[in-house]
Motif scaffolding. Structure first.
Motif, short mmCIF file in Angstrom:
data_model
loop_
_atom_site.label_atom_id
_atom_site.label_comp_id
_atom_site.label_asym_id
_atom_site.label_seq_id
_atom_site.Cartn_x
_atom_site.Cartn_y
_atom_site.Cartn_z
N MET A 68 1.50 -1.39 -7.29
CA MET A 68 0.70 -2.02 -6.24
C MET A 68 -0.77 -1.78 -6.49
SD MET A 68 2.69 -1.52 -2.68
CE MET A 68 3.47 0.03 -3.05
N GLY A 77 -4.73 4.67 4.37
CA GLY A 77 -3.39 4.16 4.16
C GLY A 77 -2.85 4.54 2.79
N TYR A 98 1.58 1.33 5.82
CA TYR A 98 1.17 1.85 4.51
C TYR A 98 2.12 2.96 4.05
CZ TYR A 98 -3.40 -0.17 3.25
OH TYR A 98 -4.41 -0.98 2.82
N SER A 99 2.49 3.82 5.00
CA SER A 99 3.24 5.02 4.62
C SER A 99 4.59 4.67 3.97
CB SER A 99 3.46 5.92 5.84
OG SER A 99 4.57 5.47 6.59
N THR A 100 5.15 3.50 4.31
CA THR A 100 6.46 3.15 3.75
C THR A 100 6.41 2.95 2.25
OG1 THR A 100 6.11 0.79 3.94
CG2 THR A 100 7.04 1.90 5.86
N GLY A 101 5.23 2.58 1.74
CA GLY A 101 5.11 2.36 0.30
C GLY A 101 5.71 1.05 -0.15
N ALA A 158 12.89 1.80 1.62
CA ALA A 158 11.97 0.71 1.95
C ALA A 158 12.59 -0.62 1.50
CB ALA A 158 10.64 0.94 1.24
N THR A 176 2.92 -3.07 2.71
CA THR A 176 1.55 -2.78 2.28
C THR A 176 0.67 -4.02 2.38
OG1 THR A 176 2.39 -1.10 0.81
CG2 THR A 176 0.16 -1.86 0.41
N LEU A 224 -1.66 8.07 2.59
CA LEU A 224 -0.42 8.36 3.31
C LEU A 224 0.78 7.63 2.74
CD1 LEU A 224 -1.59 8.47 7.02
CD2 LEU A 224 -1.11 10.36 5.49
N ARG A 225 0.60 6.90 1.66
CA ARG A 225 1.73 6.17 1.10
C ARG A 225 2.77 7.15 0.55
NH1 ARG A 225 0.12 2.38 -3.62
NH2 ARG A 225 -0.36 0.96 -1.92
N ILE A 226 4.01 6.97 0.98
CA ILE A 226 5.08 7.83 0.46
C ILE A 226 6.05 6.96 -0.32
CG2 ILE A 226 6.95 9.38 1.08
CD1 ILE A 226 5.41 10.06 3.61
N THR A 227 5.96 7.05 -1.63
CA THR A 227 6.85 6.21 -2.43
C THR A 227 8.22 6.84 -2.56
OG1 THR A 227 5.77 7.21 -4.32
CG2 THR A 227 5.16 4.96 -3.80
N LEU A 270 10.91 3.86 -5.35
CA LEU A 270 10.56 2.44 -5.32
C LEU A 270 10.87 1.74 -6.65
CD1 LEU A 270 7.30 1.90 -3.26
CD2 LEU A 270 9.67 1.57 -2.60
N LEU A 311 -1.31 2.37 9.38
CA LEU A 311 -0.95 3.54 8.59
C LEU A 311 0.56 3.69 8.49
CD1 LEU A 311 -3.53 6.25 9.74
CD2 LEU A 311 -3.58 4.82 7.70
#
Lengths: 289, 638
Positions: free
Chosen positions: B603, B479, A107-110, B578, A115, B482-485, B589, A104
């Motif tokens: 994605m 997941g 995933y959270s990093t995007g 990121a 991913t 919770l993705r933070i773009t 992003l 997780l």
């Protein structure tokens, strides 16, 4: 209440990373020798960790650090429960929980690299879990208990009854320990594919926590291997030592596989070597209580 | 007038009032009052009767037989009318068969006097509480959701009066069903739930809704026919139509006579709980509005199916019928879990996961030892709460994102932080330790190991593979949420359409979901263990220290991330971006593509169509399911 087990569990919290780090350092020394290099000193992993910890915390978002820290907490908790003598089948599920936190966090990093790494880690978890469950059920069949100490003190040469399951377990340990040919979610080398995938966006203290969790994990994973060789001191040392070297050898002798292959082979191994060992063993031992 | 009777008639009573009130706001008030009242009554029944279980009740209605027959014929007539109006031949045939069977069966079942028409024990009360509380919360949710639904779907005819009436009556029928001891009464309520689900699935009124509604109707009426035939056979062979008499006789010398009636009733249970090969009706039912799906999947309909299987467990244990049921169950468990990997529609993932979990319950009931029945009961409880929570939260999320595609929920934590929290709790409860479903699976593995049967290692292997696969699709979904773009983006922008009714139900179910995971040792001690002791002579609970470990872990799993989140909020460290191969241009992003043109990252998650393609897995599962069902029917013929 339990007696000595509490002290073992406490000792694990303190000494776990030292043992885990040394296992890692030795691994790197042996790997270097296998490749004809001089290699780093034995304590290199500790130097690496110290350096990572001095770096500034620079998370990508507000969820990342809490999730990584949770990963570390639950990785330690898994080991504490293990050495405290809780039900090892339950512990394996807690181990899944710890891994889920790490996934997780990625995933959270995007980020696309994280991913893909996270997705591949999930695939690996799906790949190795059936074999680990079958291994534990096999151990239960031998010792009639899910307690680490009860299995240990049963002094049963489990490797003789469960050779297929032992080999299957070694096979999936390559995944759990992030070794080649299954280092496809993240590898030790940033220049290889996915720029470290799962951990691409983790730096400094974040990466240190992941590394620390990994050391903690490797201690009880080898303790799990120990259960197959608990019949005597000699077999314990030889068995675990052999397994350790075998895993390093495989790491060096194999090329990374694609996820399809990782998943399907792990399941085939779990079915053939795992279930193929478990079912006859169960049916034979059923007669004798 | 006794309390169980009041509990059962309260929801339909409010339903009738809702049916005649035209004003939306007044009706909403009536529905919510009814929902809360019936939930309170359900809890009151459980509390007041806890010390005197089982309650045995005799219906004093004169001419009960005639009333039951009348009810059966009325429902058959209802189906027939619908079939004629919609020009469908098969349902018409089924309706005629149902009426004929009811009339012919009267010869054997007509004169039978029941000792107790209703028996209320711990299992009934478990279902009563689930129907009352979970069902009640879904009704409250529906009060908010259906308003938004009709604003967004202008093409759908507003039939909310019928909707409220049917939803409430559904609960009433469930109450009757789970408390029935006279199987003729149980069948009557059974058919009522079939009809209610037919009306609700077809609510959308379009072609897809009609098709799905008739599929559900056809299969479940078919199951009802098997049930009916089972009761007739039972009456003809033993002269009784009571469940407790049947279960008592199953332990005696007459057991062989009971195999055929038990097989037929189990078949009805398998159909209703959407086991293979009957799964398609439940998958089709997701065309219905979200509250309907939530109700069908959590507290009603499918739970009626597994309820009957659990009831029959003592009679199935160790018999051929029991083994076949458990094989069908484990087949459904693994097929559902595999198929869910490649599903993209959120409701479909939930539906396949329901199918899978019901499969595990059927497996446990089919083997039917006291340990596995304990597991089955807990699966029913944990699944009802978590799945209701997931369905209604997905419904709310889909209004916000405008899609049911899981991919579109990527980054929901930014747009809908509260809904994301509800979803995360629901998903956790479904697949990861120390939450309910996984604790149940773990207990199932231990129970199979203690079973000392030839089937044990096979069942454990199936469980291991199925359980590992669930990690794949649940964790992936989590997941994505919770993705933070873009960490700098404002939060909660998509939550403006969320009504307070929805939030109330979702928050309540979230708390309930965690509470069940914490309080389950008490449920085991005060409800399930006494029940098992009474019906099996043996009590079972997980090892106390293990239960304690799981409860402490629930606390940690909730507290640790929450605490860490609070600590990290305090520290004002700067965020980095990121990793984008060193070509990041913006926080959302964006990155510099070739020729310096800014591009956004796109994605797409894996769905593994190759190994886990839903179509081929279900096709193979249905084929195997048909084979096993034919074998089940074969045991009846012999």
């Amino acid at each position: 209440m339990k007696g000595i087990e509490i002290y073992v569990a406490i000792a694990y919290v303190i000494l776990g990373p030292i043992v885990g780090g040394l296992l890692d350092g030795l691994d790197r020394v042996i790997t270097a020798r296998l490749q004809g290099r001089v290699g780093p000193p034995l304590l290199q992993p500790f130097y690496d960790l110290r350096k990572l910890l001095t770096r500034r915390i620079a998370p990508v978002n507000s969820l990342q650090m809490p999730l990584i820290a949770s990963h570390l907490v639950f990785a330690i908790l898994t080991g504490v429960l293990f050495f405290y003598g809780s039900d090892i089948l339950l512990i394996i599920f807690v181990l899944t929980l710890a891994s889920v936190f790490l996934v997780l966090a990625a995933y959270s990093t995007g980020s696309p690299y994280s991913t893909i790494g996270a997705e591949r880690e999930l695939l690996l978890m799906t790949a190795y879990e059936p074999m680990i469950i079958i291994a534990l059920v096999g151990l239960f069949g031998v010792a009639k208990s899910f307690d680490f100490y009860a299995i240990l003190s049963s002094k049963m040469p489990a490797y003789l009854y469960l050779p297929g399951i032992y080999l299957g377990l070694v096979y999936v340990l390559e995944m759990k320990l992030r070794k080649s040919p299954f280092d496809l979610s993240t590898s030790h080398h940033a220049h290889q594919e996915l720029v470290m995938g799962l951990t691409a966006d983790m730096g400094g203290p974040a990466l240190a926590m992941v590394e620390l969790a990994h050391w903690y994990e490797s201690v009880y994973l080898f303790a799990l291997v120990l259960l197959f060789f608990s019949s005597s001191w000699v077999s314990a040392i030889l068995g675990v030592g052999f397994t350790y070297l075998l895993i390093i050898l495989l790491d060096n002798a194999t090329a990374r596989v694609k996820w399809e292959l990782a998943l399907s082979f792990a399941w085939i191994v779990a079915l053939v070597a795992g279930a193929g060992n478990l079912i006859p063993f169960y049916l034979i031992s059923r007669g004798s209580p | 007038m006794t309390l169980p009777f009041i509990v059962a008639v309260t929801p339909p009573l409010f339903g009738f009032i809702a049916l005649i009130i035209k004003d939306d706001r007044v009706r909403r008030f009536i529905v919510i009052t009814g929902a809360i009242a019936q939930a309170a009554l359900a809890i009151a029944l459980a509390v007041t009767s806890a010390h005197s279980l089982p309650l045995r009740l005799v219906a004093t209605l004169p001419g009960l037989d005639t009333w039951i027959l009348g009810g059966e014929l009325a429902m058959a007539a209802f189906i027939a009318v619908f079939a004629v109006v919609k020009r469908r031949a098969f349902p018409l045939l089924l309706a005629i068969a149902q009426a004929a069977l009811a009339l012919v069966g009267e010869r054997w079942t007509g004169g039978v006097e029941a000792q107790a028409h209703f028996v209320v024990d711990q299992v009934s009360l478990l279902l009563v509480i689930i129907v009352g509380v979970v069902g009640g919360l879904i009704l409250v949710y529906a009060a908010g959701y259906m308003k938004t639904f009709h604003e967004e779907h202008a093409a759908v005819r507003d039939r909310r009066r019928l909707f409220s009436f049917t939803m409430l009556s559904f609960l009433g029928a469930m109450y009757g069903l789970v408390m029935s001891n006279d199987l003729r009464l149980m069948l009557l309520f059974w058919e009522m739930t079939t009809l209610a689900s037919f009306i609700l699935i077809g609510y959308g009124g379009d072609e897809a809704a009609e098709k799905s509604a008739f599929l559900a109707l056809n299969l479940n009426v078919l199951g009802g026919l098997a049930f009916s035939l089972g009761i007739i056979l039972l009456a003809a062979r033993t002269g009784s139509v009571e469940l407790d008499v049947l279960l008592a006789a199953a332990k005696g010398p007459e057991a062989a006579l009971l195999a055929a009636p038990v097989a037929l009733m189990a078949l009805a249970g398998l159909v209703k709980s959407a086991q293979l090969p009957f799964t398609p009706w439940l998958l089709g039912a997701m065309v219905a509005p979200t509250p309907v799906s939530a109700l069908l999947h959590s507290s009603t309909m499918v739970k009626a199916g597994v309820f009957l299987l659990i009831r029959l467990a003592p009679a199935m244990s160790g018999t051929t019928v029991g083994y076949i049921v458990s094989f069908i169950g484990i087949l459904t468990f693994i097929a559902g879990a595999f198929a869910a990997v490649s599903a993209r529609n959120a409701k479909r993932v939930l539906a396949l996961s329901t199918v899978s979990n019901l499969g595990l319950i059927a497996t446990c009931a089919g083997i039917g030892t006291y340990e596995l029945v304990w597991v089955a009961l807990f699966l029913v409880l944990f699944h009802a709460v978590a799945k209701a929570l997931l369905f209604i939260s997905v419904g709310t999320a889909s209004v916000g994102t405008g899609s049911l595609d899981i991919e579109s929920m990527g980054g929901l934590v930014t747009g809908m932080p509260r809904i994301t929290l509800f979803l995360i709790v629901g998903i956790s409860c479904m697949f990861v330790a120390p939450f309910g479903m996984l604790v149940s699976k773990w207990a199932a593995m231990e129970a199979f190991m203690n079973l000392n049967s030839i089937v044990s290692p096979f069942m454990i292997a199936f469980l291991a593979f199925g359980s590992a696969t669930t990690v794949l699709f649940w964790a992936k979904w989590m997941g994505l949420l919770l993705r933070i773009t873009d960490p700098t983006a404002p939060r909660g922008l998509l939550e403006d359409k969320v009504t307070r009714y929805e939030l109330f139900s979702e928050a309540s179910l979230t708390i309930l979901a965690i509470a069940t995971c914490v309080l389950y040792p008490l449920v085991s001690k005060y409800a399930f263990e006494p029940y098992l002791l009474a019906s099996y002579g043996k009590a079972f609970g997980l090892d106390r220290s293990n239960m304690l470990v799981t409860v402490l872990m629930v606390g940690m799993t909730v507290a640790v991330p929450a605490l860490l989140l609070i600590i990290s909020r305090r520290s004002k460290e700067g965020l980095s971006t990121a990793y984008m191969s060193g070509r990041v241009t913006s926080p959302g992003l964006g990155f510099k593509g070739s020729k310096g043109i800014e591009l956004k990252v796109a994605m797409h998650s894996y769905y593994l169509e190759g190994p886990f393609g839903e179509g081929k897995i279900l096709k193979a599962g249905i084929a195997a399911g048909i084979l096993l069902t034919l074998i089940l029917l074969g045991t009846v013929a012999i």
